[in-house]
Design an enzyme around this catalytic site. Structure first.
Site, PDB file in Angstrom:
ATOM      1  N   MET A 287       1.711  33.660   2.442  1.00  0.00           N
ATOM      2  CA  MET A 287       1.937  32.370   1.779  1.00  0.00           C
ATOM      3  C   MET A 287       3.345  31.858   2.070  1.00  0.00           C
ATOM      4  SD  MET A 287      -0.006  32.422  -1.914  1.00  0.00           S
ATOM      5  CE  MET A 287       0.841  33.861  -2.581  1.00  0.00           C
ATOM      6  N   HIS A 288       4.314  32.758   2.121  1.00  0.00           N
ATOM      7  CA  HIS A 288       5.688  32.359   2.428  1.00  0.00           C
ATOM      8  C   HIS A 288       5.794  31.746   3.820  1.00  0.00           C
ATOM      9  CE1 HIS A 288       8.290  34.705  -0.706  1.00  0.00           C
ATOM     10  NE2 HIS A 288       7.489  33.808  -1.242  1.00  0.00           N
ATOM     11  N   GLU A 289       5.026  32.279   4.747  1.00  0.00           N
ATOM     12  CA  GLU A 289       5.053  31.723   6.105  1.00  0.00           C
ATOM     13  C   GLU A 289       4.627  30.254   6.100  1.00  0.00           C
ATOM     14  OE1 GLU A 289       6.050  32.783   9.201  1.00  0.00           O
ATOM     15  OE2 GLU A 289       7.050  34.286   7.961  1.00  0.00           O
TER      16      GLU A 289
END
Length: 249
Positions: free
Chosen positions: A229-231
């Protein structure tokens, strides 16, 4: 002589108190605080006489989460929260850990405290999972441990809304933790630690291992999902703008 940002002291036989006191950085995850915590937990793991850990902060701060530089490094793709396994130090510790959150628990600082075996909050302090305030999805295992410890409905509210909640408000919402006036948190934590320290160390270690084994097993998958999700969310230009604005230039 300068005061260590992390102090480790055996306050009674078998009871070790770990105090975060980076006053310059208000207990954000500075390099000094992170190093001190990791070295302290390594020392605790190697000690054969300790039975229980009290993890606490100073004055009105428990732990305040990522630094501006740390968040910007993730935004720029130079780092990730998983580079150092700070968030689950308490979970991975073989003896019980009490989070005596006498002060504010902000973002990753609050999440780190929730990984302990026992959690104590103060009525006056602010607790928040404020990741989305910066525009990026939660990390540090927050999407796993917050629902586990607080229940899904309240956790979903905290994670999506990213608002500030006083301990007194969370107490009214029915959280399953002891919430006390700030001045009473450490006394309560010490009494709880004494009760734990009465038990045989080996039995404490074996029982904790049994109780938290599912959490340890499931957490790694959640962390992978949070990193994915951070990507998608962390590298947005808006996130950088929010980090700079919220920390101040």
């Amino acid at each position: 002589m300068t005061e260590a940002v992390v102090s480790l002291q055996e306050i009674e036989p078998g009871i070790v108190q770990l105090t975060m006191q980076d006053r310059i950085n208000k207990n954000t995850f500075s390099e000094e605080l992170v190093t001190g915590l990791m070295q302290s937990f390594e020392f605790i793991q190697a000690n054969s006489s300790y039975k229980v850990v009290i993890l606490t902060g100073y004055d009105s701060y428990f732990a305040s989460g990522g630094t501006k530089d740390g968040l910007l490094a993730i935004n720029e793709g130079k780092a990730s929260f998983s580079d150092l396994n700070l968030y689950s130090l308490a979970l991975d510790c073989k003896i019980p850990v009490i989070s005596a959150m006498q002060g504010h628990g902000i973002g990753g600082g609050f999440v780190m405290g929730l990984f302990a075996d026992f959690v104590i909050l103060s009525r006056e302090s602010v607790y928040t999972t404020n990741f989305m305030k910066y525009g990026f999805t939660p990390g540090m295992g927050a999407t796993y441990i917050v629902p586990k410890k607080l229940g899904f409905s309240l956790a979903e509210e905290l994670l999506l809304n990213a608002a500030n909640y006083r301990g007194a408000e969370l107490e009214k919402r029915g959280i399953p933790f002891t919430v006390l006036p700030r001045a009473a948190v450490m006394d309560y934590a010490l009494e709880l630690a004494r009760q734990i320290a009465e038990k045989p160390r080996l039995s404490l270690i074996i029982l904790k291992e049994h109780l938290v084994a599912p959490l340890r097993k499931e957490l790694s998958k959640i962390v992978e999902e949070e990193l994915a999700m951070h990507e998608k969310t962390f590298h947005q230009a808006e996130v950088r703008e929010r980090i700079v604005a919220l920390f101040g230039k």
